[in-house]
Motif scaffolding. Structure first.
Motif, short mmCIF file in Angstrom:
data_model
loop_
_atom_site.label_atom_id
_atom_site.label_comp_id
_atom_site.label_asym_id
_atom_site.label_seq_id
_atom_site.Cartn_x
_atom_site.Cartn_y
_atom_site.Cartn_z
N THR A 1 0.83 -1.10 -0.02
CA THR A 1 0.08 0.06 -0.10
C THR A 1 0.90 1.32 0.16
O THR A 1 2.19 1.03 0.31
N SER A 2 0.18 2.31 -0.27
CA SER A 2 1.17 3.57 -0.27
C SER A 2 0.38 5.11 -0.06
O SER A 2 -0.95 4.75 -0.11
N THR B 1 -2.97 -0.24 -3.53
CA THR B 1 -3.04 -1.29 -2.35
C THR B 1 -3.49 -2.56 -3.07
O THR B 1 -4.48 -2.70 -3.79
N ASN C 1 -3.61 -7.01 -1.53
CA ASN C 1 -3.32 -7.78 -0.45
C ASN C 1 -3.63 -9.31 -1.00
O ASN C 1 -4.67 -9.53 -1.91
N ASN D 1 -6.70 -5.13 5.98
CA ASN D 1 -6.79 -4.19 5.42
C ASN D 1 -7.38 -2.93 6.28
O ASN D 1 -6.80 -1.79 6.08
N SER E 1 -4.72 -1.58 8.37
CA SER E 1 -3.76 -0.99 7.54
C SER E 1 -4.22 0.70 7.32
O SER E 1 -3.60 1.41 7.53
N LYS E 2 -5.65 0.80 6.97
CA LYS E 2 -5.99 1.99 6.51
C LYS E 2 -6.21 2.94 7.91
O LYS E 2 -5.87 4.11 7.75
N TYR F 1 -8.81 8.54 -1.50
CA TYR F 1 -8.98 7.22 -2.08
C TYR F 1 -9.43 7.33 -3.33
O TYR F 1 -10.54 8.02 -3.60
#
Length: 195
Positions: free
Chosen positions: A82-83, A99, A101, A111, A114-115, A133
């Motif tokens: 992800t970035s 992103t 996975n 996920n 992660s966010k 996003y």
């Protein structure tokens, strides 16, 4: 805006600065569910993992991206990438994306955590006023996931770019504003607590 890539640690997932040492784990991750075989995602082919790493590291060197490797906390298995990208220090604003996975982790909470880690860093460490996003109109799975995060729909950019298969892509744009962040954070924390 501090453009160093930190390690962000949660209960389920750890986001480490992307490095070449993650190559083999990312190759394995992309094979889980043949993630590259979805024309509306940014997952590389097995052969393209090295190029994807180099592209992201080049964009980082230019100050245009902060790339991460997602790693499961329980067993150190590489999950994907992800970035932060489209970094706008003048606003300040970042986008979260590129992103993907491994398929076996979809629906496990890694996920959304992660966010949560990324947005916490964006709003609370980088002082962002907005986090954006973007996804393809065709990627219903991604659109639903972004909406479950608490991001609001900004609009649809028709014929915005080409998909990897050459089709015109309509890009769906969502955002979370700084004044919305406390509520969004509480919702994500509640969701992860009740997993």
């Amino acid at each position: 805006m501090d453009l160093t890539t930190p390690t962000l640690i949660g209960r389920l997932v750890r986001l480490e600065p992307l490095s070449r040492e993650h190559h083999d784990g990312l190759v394995e991750a992309t094979q889980d569910g043949r993630m590259w075989d979805r024309w509306y995602t940014s997952a590389p082919t097995i052969e393209g993992v090295e190029t994807a790493i180099e592209q992201r590291l080049d964009l980082q060197a230019q100050g245009n991206m902060l790339p991460f490797t997602a790693i499961r906390q329980s067993d150190d298995v590489v999950l994907g990438m992800t970035s932060f990208y489209d970094i706008r220090a003048d606003v300040p604003r970042v986008s979260i994306g590129y992103t993907w996975n491994r398929e076996s982790t979809h629906g496990t909470g890694t996920n959304p955590e992660s966010k949560l880690l990324l947005m916490t860093h964006a709003f609370e460490a980088l002082g962002c006023k907005a986090v954006r996003y973007e996804t393809s109109w065709s990627n219903q799975q991604s659109r639903s996931a972004i909406e479950r995060l608490g991001a609001r729909l900004d609009g649809v950019l028709r014929a915005d770019r080409l998909e990897s298969n050459g089709a015109l892509r309509d890009t769906v744009v969502y955002s979370v504003m700084a004044h919305e962040w406390p509520s969004v954070r509480a919702g994500l924390e509640h969701r992860l607590r009740h997993r």
